[in-house]
Design an enzyme around this catalytic site. Structure first.
Site, mmCIF file in Angstrom:
data_model
loop_
_atom_site.group_PDB
_atom_site.id
_atom_site.type_symbol
_atom_site.label_atom_id
_atom_site.label_comp_id
_atom_site.label_asym_id
_atom_site.label_seq_id
_atom_site.Cartn_x
_atom_site.Cartn_y
_atom_site.Cartn_z
ATOM 1 N N LYS A 21 0.841 -1.217 0.000
ATOM 2 C CA LYS A 21 0.000 0.000 0.000
ATOM 3 C C LYS A 21 0.867 1.253 0.000
ATOM 4 O O LYS A 21 2.031 1.234 0.431
ATOM 5 C CB LYS A 21 -0.954 0.034 1.199
ATOM 6 C CG LYS A 21 -0.290 0.062 2.576
ATOM 7 C CD LYS A 21 -0.154 1.434 3.192
ATOM 8 C CE LYS A 21 0.512 1.366 4.552
ATOM 9 N NZ LYS A 21 1.675 2.056 4.824
ATOM 10 N N ALA A 121 10.061 -3.594 5.549
ATOM 11 C CA ALA A 121 10.242 -2.448 6.456
ATOM 12 C C ALA A 121 10.363 -1.149 5.672
ATOM 13 O O ALA A 121 11.195 -0.297 5.974
ATOM 14 C CB ALA A 121 11.463 -2.654 7.362
ATOM 15 N N GLY A 125 3.569 -1.608 4.264
ATOM 16 C CA GLY A 125 2.676 -2.531 4.968
ATOM 17 C C GLY A 125 2.792 -3.976 4.520
ATOM 18 O O GLY A 125 1.812 -4.733 4.635
ATOM 19 N N ASP A 161 -2.568 -1.513 10.506
ATOM 20 C CA ASP A 161 -2.648 -1.527 9.037
ATOM 21 C C ASP A 161 -3.293 -2.802 8.488
ATOM 22 O O ASP A 161 -3.592 -2.873 7.294
ATOM 23 C CB ASP A 161 -1.238 -1.444 8.422
ATOM 24 C CG ASP A 161 -0.713 -0.017 8.389
ATOM 25 O OD1 ASP A 161 -1.495 0.907 8.665
ATOM 26 O OD2 ASP A 161 0.479 0.151 8.088
HETATM 27 P P1 ATP Z 1 5.340 -1.171 9.774
HETATM 28 O O1 ATP Z 1 4.934 0.214 9.371
HETATM 29 O O2 ATP Z 1 4.235 -1.996 10.356
HETATM 30 O O3 ATP Z 1 6.625 -1.226 10.543
HETATM 31 P P2 ATP Z 1 6.382 -1.643 7.118
HETATM 32 O O4 ATP Z 1 5.417 -1.543 6.033
HETATM 33 O O5 ATP Z 1 7.317 -0.486 7.268
HETATM 34 O O6 ATP Z 1 5.602 -1.961 8.422
HETATM 35 P P3 ATP Z 1 7.035 -4.467 6.941
HETATM 36 O O7 ATP Z 1 7.607 -5.005 5.680
HETATM 37 O O8 ATP Z 1 5.651 -4.823 7.272
HETATM 38 O O9 ATP Z 1 7.276 -2.912 6.933
HETATM 39 O O10 ATP Z 1 8.036 -4.917 8.118
HETATM 40 C C1 ATP Z 1 7.997 -4.349 9.413
HETATM 41 C C2 ATP Z 1 8.705 -5.285 10.388
HETATM 42 O O11 ATP Z 1 7.900 -6.450 10.566
HETATM 43 C C3 ATP Z 1 10.064 -5.757 9.922
HETATM 44 O O12 ATP Z 1 10.967 -5.520 10.964
HETATM 45 C C4 ATP Z 1 9.917 -7.228 9.675
HETATM 46 O O13 ATP Z 1 11.052 -7.973 10.038
HETATM 47 C C5 ATP Z 1 8.708 -7.629 10.535
HETATM 48 N N1 ATP Z 1 7.870 -8.701 9.932
HETATM 49 C C6 ATP Z 1 7.193 -9.649 10.598
HETATM 50 N N2 ATP Z 1 6.508 -10.442 9.750
HETATM 51 C C7 ATP Z 1 6.745 -9.992 8.509
HETATM 52 C C8 ATP Z 1 6.326 -10.403 7.227
HETATM 53 N N3 ATP Z 1 5.514 -11.455 7.029
HETATM 54 N N4 ATP Z 1 6.756 -9.698 6.168
HETATM 55 C C9 ATP Z 1 7.557 -8.604 6.358
HETATM 56 N N5 ATP Z 1 7.991 -8.201 7.544
HETATM 57 C C10 ATP Z 1 7.598 -8.868 8.640
#
Ligand code: ATP
Length: 337
Positions: A21, A121, A125, A161
């Site tokens: 997203k 990360a 999301g 999210d």
């Molecule tokens: P957020 O804003 O929730 O931190 P994001 O969109 O920036 O999320 P994500 O790719 O969701 O980033 O990863 C956030 C954290 O969640 C990372 O540190 C990652 O190691 C952990 N994580 C746990 N499960 C997953 C998964 N299935 N896929 C990606 N990351 C995951």
């Protein structure tokens, strides 16, 4: 309920895709009880998607194992243990199923393979989408025993999210971002999504930075204005409404990201914005051809070091040409498997 009898062959594989997203708008309105921030955001799913394969086999109890997680052909930097949001979603689903299905009927071993395309990360999301995909896949396996609303309620317990990804498309999120209103419009959006690697500010750190800097004079970034602009279909007007309250605090701490955003603004497109807590940026463009042209210019500048890039020799950047979609998690059952 899945048939237990050997005489009724049935695929034991479910495949799901969870999109990434973009936060077209993101604003912080204040504080909520429990230490949360009150946000208002206009979210949009895009056609960069993670692929999840769930293999179900009968067992003596319920368990879920994550067999592999890869990103661009390499092992991804994501936990494969019970901290993974996929495992958390599956465990929550099984806890909730108690009064719907006899416990022995839930005795499956689920083996999951995850092929990530959404930057990890990155503020897109990805993990939340994977959690939503797990709820949807398990609900399909267990004969749709939960309604869409029940799945959304479970999703909200996994993260602010997560509910958005159940239905996806364009939605306004308020409160923690998890009180959702869907936005109907007919505008197809094109983007270049730019994900710098090796960033190092987690989402909680970005919230802390925002609180440290809090600037009461900052302009409101209205998700409702964004939604109205999308209904009008004029991209230049739409771009005016996009924005992210985190940009100032993130750019001041990460000058390399500010540099990339400024270069993208110079290269082209209607606007360049941060998604979520970053570090992923997106450029809103006219169409796929413009996204590709900006991608090429970006790559040329990066390789040649011109226009200031040589000041940042360690930058690693991945970029994706993407379009908006009107759906969240999708599921397909492959009868061949
Ligand atoms: P957020 O804003 O929730 O931190 P994001 O969109 O920036 O999320 P994500 O790719 O969701 O980033 O990863 C956030 C954290 O969640 C990372 O540190 C990652 O190691 C952990 N994580 C746990 N499960 C997953 C998964 N299935 N896929 C990606 N990351 C995951």
């Amino acid at each position: 309920m899945p048939p237990l009898s050997q005489s009724t062959p049935r695929t034991n594989i479910l495949k799901a895709r969870s999109p990434g997203k973009l936060n077209l708008t993101f604003d912080i309105l204040g504080d909520l009880p429990g230490g949360y921030h009150e946000v208002e955001t206009l979210m949009q799913t895009v056609d960069i998607q993670d692929n999840l394969t769930f293999a179900f086999s009968r067992a003596d109890n319920f368990s879920l194992e994550i067999k592999s997680i890869e990103f661009a052909g390499r092992a991804a930097d994501v936990p494969v243990d019970q901290n993974n949001l996929i495992a958390k979603a599956a465990n929550l689903f099984i806890q909730n199923i108690g009064n719907k299905v006899d416990r022995p009927e839930t005795n499956y071993r689920i083996s999951v393979q995850l092929r990530k395309c959404v930057p990890v990360a990155g503020g897109m999301g990805g993990g939340s989408g994977n959690a939503a995909a797990t709820l949807v896949a398990m609900n399909s396996w267990f004969d749709s025993c939960f309604s869409n609303q029940e799945l959304m309620d479970m999703a909200a317990k996994l993260g602010a999210d997560v509910p958005f990804f159940i239905n996806g498309g364009t939605q306004i999120g308020t409160e923690r971002g998890d009180v959702l209103t869907s936005v109907e419009h007919k505008t197809d959006l094109s983007f270049l999504i730019v994900g710098p690697k090796l960033f190092g500010m987690s989402t909680p750190e970005v919230y802390r930075a925002y609180d440290e800097d809090k600037n009461d004079n900052s302009q409101r970034i209205s998700a409702y204005a964004g939604a109205e602009a999308l209904k009008s279909g004029n991209s230049a007007n739409i771009a005016q409404t996009f924005g992210n309250a985190f940009e100032a605090c993130v750019y001041s701490r990460k000058p390399e990201l500010k540099f990339i955003a400024n270069r993208l603004k110079k290269i082209g497109g209607y606007c360049t914005r941060l998604t979520g807590s970053g570090p992923t940026l997106y450029v809103l463009t006219k169409d796929t051809a413009e996204s590709e042209s900006i991608q090429k210019s970006l790559s040329d500048e990066l390789i040649s070091g011109i226009n200031g890039w040589s000041d940042w020799p360690d930058l690693e950047i991945t970029s994706f040409v993407a379009s908006s979609t009107n759906h969240g998690v999708t599921l397909d059952v492959d009868p061949e498997l």
